[in-house]
Design a protein around this motif. Structure first.
Motif, mmCIF file in Angstrom:
data_model
loop_
_atom_site.group_PDB
_atom_site.id
_atom_site.type_symbol
_atom_site.label_atom_id
_atom_site.label_comp_id
_atom_site.label_asym_id
_atom_site.label_seq_id
_atom_site.Cartn_x
_atom_site.Cartn_y
_atom_site.Cartn_z
ATOM 1 N N LEU A 141 -5.929 7.566 0.646
ATOM 2 C CA LEU A 141 -4.830 8.187 1.193
ATOM 3 C C LEU A 141 -4.126 9.220 0.272
ATOM 4 O O LEU A 141 -3.144 9.996 0.824
ATOM 5 C CB LEU A 141 -3.879 7.409 1.612
ATOM 6 N N ALA A 142 -4.356 9.348 -0.912
ATOM 7 C CA ALA A 142 -3.968 10.081 -1.865
ATOM 8 C C ALA A 142 -3.705 11.770 -1.327
ATOM 9 O O ALA A 142 -2.759 12.331 -1.928
ATOM 10 C CB ALA A 142 -4.489 10.193 -3.172
ATOM 11 N N LEU A 153 0.844 -1.154 0.081
ATOM 12 C CA LEU A 153 -0.112 0.034 0.054
ATOM 13 C C LEU A 153 0.923 1.209 -0.039
ATOM 14 O O LEU A 153 1.787 1.459 0.714
ATOM 15 C CB LEU A 153 -0.789 -0.150 1.218
ATOM 16 N N ARG A 154 0.651 2.129 -0.943
ATOM 17 C CA ARG A 154 1.503 3.233 -1.135
ATOM 18 C C ARG A 154 0.907 4.637 -0.692
ATOM 19 O O ARG A 154 -0.304 4.707 -0.988
ATOM 20 C CB ARG A 154 2.326 3.294 -2.475
ATOM 21 N N GLY A 160 4.052 7.835 -3.457
ATOM 22 C CA GLY A 160 4.468 6.473 -4.120
ATOM 23 C C GLY A 160 5.231 5.684 -3.106
ATOM 24 O O GLY A 160 5.813 4.630 -3.708
ATOM 25 N N ALA A 161 5.428 6.068 -1.973
ATOM 26 C CA ALA A 161 6.332 5.540 -0.953
ATOM 27 C C ALA A 161 5.415 4.407 -0.423
ATOM 28 O O ALA A 161 4.349 4.522 -0.051
ATOM 29 C CB ALA A 161 6.964 6.386 0.099
ATOM 30 N N ALA A 162 6.261 3.125 0.175
ATOM 31 C CA ALA A 162 5.619 2.163 0.505
ATOM 32 C C ALA A 162 5.032 2.760 2.065
ATOM 33 O O ALA A 162 5.809 3.188 2.979
ATOM 34 C CB ALA A 162 6.522 0.945 0.662
ATOM 35 N N LEU A 163 3.878 2.356 2.406
ATOM 36 C CA LEU A 163 3.289 2.682 3.738
ATOM 37 C C LEU A 163 2.887 1.466 4.613
ATOM 38 O O LEU A 163 3.176 1.563 5.672
ATOM 39 C CB LEU A 163 2.116 3.548 3.421
ATOM 40 N N ALA A 164 2.186 0.574 4.025
ATOM 41 C CA ALA A 164 1.928 -0.809 4.625
ATOM 42 C C ALA A 164 1.569 -1.721 3.485
ATOM 43 O O ALA A 164 1.977 -1.553 2.441
ATOM 44 C CB ALA A 164 0.591 -0.470 5.231
ATOM 45 N N VAL A 215 -6.357 -2.394 -2.376
ATOM 46 C CA VAL A 215 -5.419 -1.378 -2.325
ATOM 47 C C VAL A 215 -5.526 -0.493 -2.898
ATOM 48 O O VAL A 215 -5.346 0.725 -2.622
ATOM 49 C CB VAL A 215 -3.881 -2.249 -2.956
ATOM 50 N N ARG A 216 -5.955 -0.413 -4.143
ATOM 51 C CA ARG A 216 -6.515 0.641 -5.061
ATOM 52 C C ARG A 216 -7.472 1.876 -4.198
ATOM 53 O O ARG A 216 -7.294 3.013 -4.063
ATOM 54 C CB ARG A 216 -7.433 0.459 -6.451
ATOM 55 N N GLU A 217 -8.381 1.073 -3.530
ATOM 56 C CA GLU A 217 -9.321 1.782 -2.672
ATOM 57 C C GLU A 217 -8.485 2.602 -1.516
ATOM 58 O O GLU A 217 -8.897 3.958 -1.408
ATOM 59 C CB GLU A 217 -10.396 1.024 -2.047
#
Length: 80
Positions: free
Chosen positions: A74-75, A31-32, A36-40, A67-69
């Protein structure tokens, strides 16, 4: 190992069949955040008996949708 990571990146998810614990399989994806950084990571796990090759496509589609949702939600929080 590098080849496996390349495959995971290309697919967008990793698969673990009895690799960590016998009788348990999972599929997971990163999840980014908005930058675009990896968050989870999100994953789906199930008894291996219910996780045959014929089910991987279904689980992968469900996981990618989740993941998209989450990433869309979080965008607006790129530093999350």
């Amino acid at each position: 190992m590098v080849r496996e990571l390349d495959d995971v990146r290309a697919r967008g998810y990793a698969i673990n069949v009895d690799g960590t614990e016998r009788g348990v399989s999972a599929i997971g994806a990163t999840l980014r955040n908005g930058n675009g950084a990896a968050l989870a990571a999100l994953s789906i796990s199930a008894p291996s008996a219910r996780f045959g090759p014929d089910r991987v496509g279904f689980f992968a589609a469900q996981l990618k949708a989740a993941v998209r949702e989450a990433e869309q939600a979080l965008a607006h929080f790129p530093d999350a």
